[in-house]
Write an enzyme that holds these catalytic residues in place. Structure first.
Site, short mmCIF file in Angstrom:
data_model
loop_
_atom_site.label_atom_id
_atom_site.label_comp_id
_atom_site.label_asym_id
_atom_site.label_seq_id
_atom_site.Cartn_x
_atom_site.Cartn_y
_atom_site.Cartn_z
N LYS A 114 4.47 11.03 23.24
CA LYS A 114 5.10 10.17 24.25
C LYS A 114 5.39 8.82 23.57
CE LYS A 114 4.66 7.24 27.09
NZ LYS A 114 5.42 5.94 27.11
N GLU A 147 -6.25 2.75 17.89
CA GLU A 147 -6.04 1.52 17.14
C GLU A 147 -5.47 0.52 18.14
OE1 GLU A 147 -3.38 1.99 13.82
OE2 GLU A 147 -3.12 -0.17 13.99
N GLU A 188 -4.80 -11.86 22.26
CA GLU A 188 -3.71 -11.40 21.39
C GLU A 188 -2.37 -11.83 22.00
OE1 GLU A 188 -2.67 -7.41 19.01
OE2 GLU A 188 -2.77 -7.14 21.17
O1 6OD Z 1 0.44 1.32 8.39
C1 6OD Z 1 -0.22 2.03 9.13
O2 6OD Z 1 -0.62 3.15 8.79
C2 6OD Z 1 -0.57 1.58 10.48
N1 6OD Z 1 -1.36 2.41 11.20
C3 6OD Z 1 -0.10 0.40 10.97
C4 6OD Z 1 -0.39 -0.08 12.25
C5 6OD Z 1 0.22 -1.17 12.73
C6 6OD Z 1 0.04 -1.62 14.09
O3 6OD Z 1 0.81 -2.38 14.63
#
Ligand code: 6OD
Length: 469
Positions: free
Chosen positions: A168, A242, A368
């Site tokens: 999604k 993340e 943030e």
């Molecule tokens: O570069 C990457 O593998 C990654 N997971 C970057 C994440 C960025 C978040 O905004």
């Protein structure tokens, strides 16, 4: 009109919604919005494909990953155009970072998975070993800031581990995912292995809640991560998150000043500050504070402004600029909306901004913002710098600028962050663990850690007879 991609083909169903070009605010496309029936069809398609896909030897799945990488190479220009239309990213960045990382993601995880060892343990008369099984159907929920990079970062390890997926993408950035759906079909990927549905957060929620979804991987805001966690708690689904960041940069007086200014400017302003790894809190040793601030503010004035993803997000960033003023900040540069006197004046731009003078407890320094902005504060000692950097609810990334090797290791090892860059920023080795501590996430992806998340070991223990009688 962009359609969902389910069971290997397009599905035109559901209401439609518009996507806006952040550079001008104009509508660039309309997209179908998934309703419960569409989400259910996508999950069913993924489940139907799951058994055969999981049964393939890992080497064969790795072969598919390489073919997808080749498919991306063939459609490179279409992906660049789609990504730029939705995000307003600069051509150079899209051609050198966003789309190439898609290729690299599929190639890297093909190699990593094909070489992954299983464990084996011997005790007297006992042999134990592990086999890795896929989780089943994985919901892949992708943000709008690095749409193609982050979608493929999750897809490649999920697929090569033997899972099927329902993706999604963000409602703001469906374009590159739609081209990727065509690439899956052109490559001949078995139907149902990759399914893509479009829509708002509500479409993501349909997937997260669906009993046919076995795991969820998500990159995005901490509040959304919290909501997903609550939902999956019911069925104890594995999650990999993340989430947000309020990343600190530490600049010591023994740094290479040119490198530190250039690297810090990149870490604050890249992608309009819309990367979870961007620096928003900067601490500079007092002896170089004035000079560093002057040079960083000058860099901010030289940066080409990039649009925020939406009018709503632009308004959020501008509300933080106003908050800084009301909290008593000194605005070193920026703080407003740039005027171009061309088509961009109807887009979602804000000025690259540097502010100083706020307390560590101000909302500006704790929440943030996700825009091209940072707060700068002085420090006097190494210990104080570490305390300031660690004094946040978040802990995704930190940057450290020093030419003192001992200090680099000493400080880096004490920073509460999943990622620490020394004299650089956002330099990636795809084999390394990637993720955050505290409110910045749970779990690690990257290299073998991704394969650990997207599969589960079964331990098999055999008692060996000691005699042949
Ligand atoms: O570069 C990457 O593998 C990654 N997971 C970057 C994440 C960025 C978040 O905004």
């Amino acid at each position: 009109m962009l359609t969902h991609f389910i069971g290997g083909g397009p599905l035109a169903a559901g209401k439609s919604f518009p996507v806006h070009d952040p550079v001008t605010g104009a509508v660039v496309r309309h997209v179908h919005e998934a309703d419960p029936e569409v989400a259910d069809r996508a999950v069913r398609a993924a489940r139907e494909a799951a058994r055969d896909w999981a049964a393939l030897p890992v080497g064969e799945r790795a072969g598919w990953m390489r073919r997808l990488a080749e498919g991306i190479e063939r459609r490179f220009d279409d992906l660049v155009a789609a990504e730029i239309a939705d995000t307003g990213k600069p051509l150079e960045q899209t051609r050198t970072l966003d789309i190439p990382r898609g290729i690299a993601n599929f190639r890297a995880f093909a190699e990593i998975a094909a070489q992954r060892p299983d464990d084996a343990f011997h005790l007297a008369g006992v042999l134990s070993y592990t086999v890795h099984r896929p989780l089943g159907v994985v919901a892949v929920i992708v943000p709008w800031n690095l749409p193609f990079l982050l979608m493929t970062w999750k897809l490649a390890p999920a697929l090569v581990s033997g899972n099927t997926v329902v993706v999604k993408p963000s409602e703001h950035t469906p374009g590159s995912a739609a081209v990727f759906a065509e690439i899956c079909a052109e490559t001949g990927l078995p139907p149902g292995v990759v399914n893509i549905i479009f829509g708002y957060g509500s479409a993501g929620r349909l997937l997260v809640e669906h009993p046919g979804v076995d795991a969820v991987t998500f990159t995005g805001s901490t509040p959304t991560g919290t909501a997903i966690m609550r939902t999956v708690a019911e069925r104890v689904k594995p999650i990999s998150f993340e989430l947000g960041g309020k990343n600190a940069g530490l600049v010591f007086e023994d740094c290479d000043l040119d490198r530190a200014v250039e690297g810090t400017a990149r870490s604050v302003f890249t992608n309009g500050g819309q990367v979870c790894l961007c620096t928003e809190r900067l601490y500079v040793q007092r002896s170089i504070f004035e000079e560093f601030c002057g040079r960083l503010a000058q860099s901010a004035r030289e940066v080409e402004p990039q649009p925020m993803i939406s009018a709503e997000h632009r308004d959020k960033v501008l509300s933080f600029y106003a908050l800084a003023r009301s909290e008593g900040a000194k605005v070193l540069t920026g703080g407003g909306v740039p005027v171009f006197n061309d088509h961009r004046d109807s887009g979602y731009f804000v000025e690259p901004t540097v502010v100083a003078g706020l307390s560590e407890w101000s909302r500006f320094n704790r929440e943030e913002i996700f825009g091209p902005v940072c707060h700068v504060a002085p420090f006097d000692s190494e210990a104080e710098a570490i305390d300031l950097a660690n004094g946040s609810d978040y802990g995704l990334a930190a940057t450290l600028w020093t030419t003192n090797l001992d200090r680099a290791h000493r400080v880096a090892q004490r920073l509460e962050a999943g990622l620490v860059w020394v004299n650089t920023w956002y330099l990636r080795d795809l084999r390394t663990p990637f993720g955050g501590v505290k409110l910045s996430g749970i779990g690690r992806e990257g290299g073998a850690r991704s394969l650990d998340f997207y599969s589960e070991p079964t331990t098999i223990t055999i008692k060996l007879e000691q005699s042949d009688a």
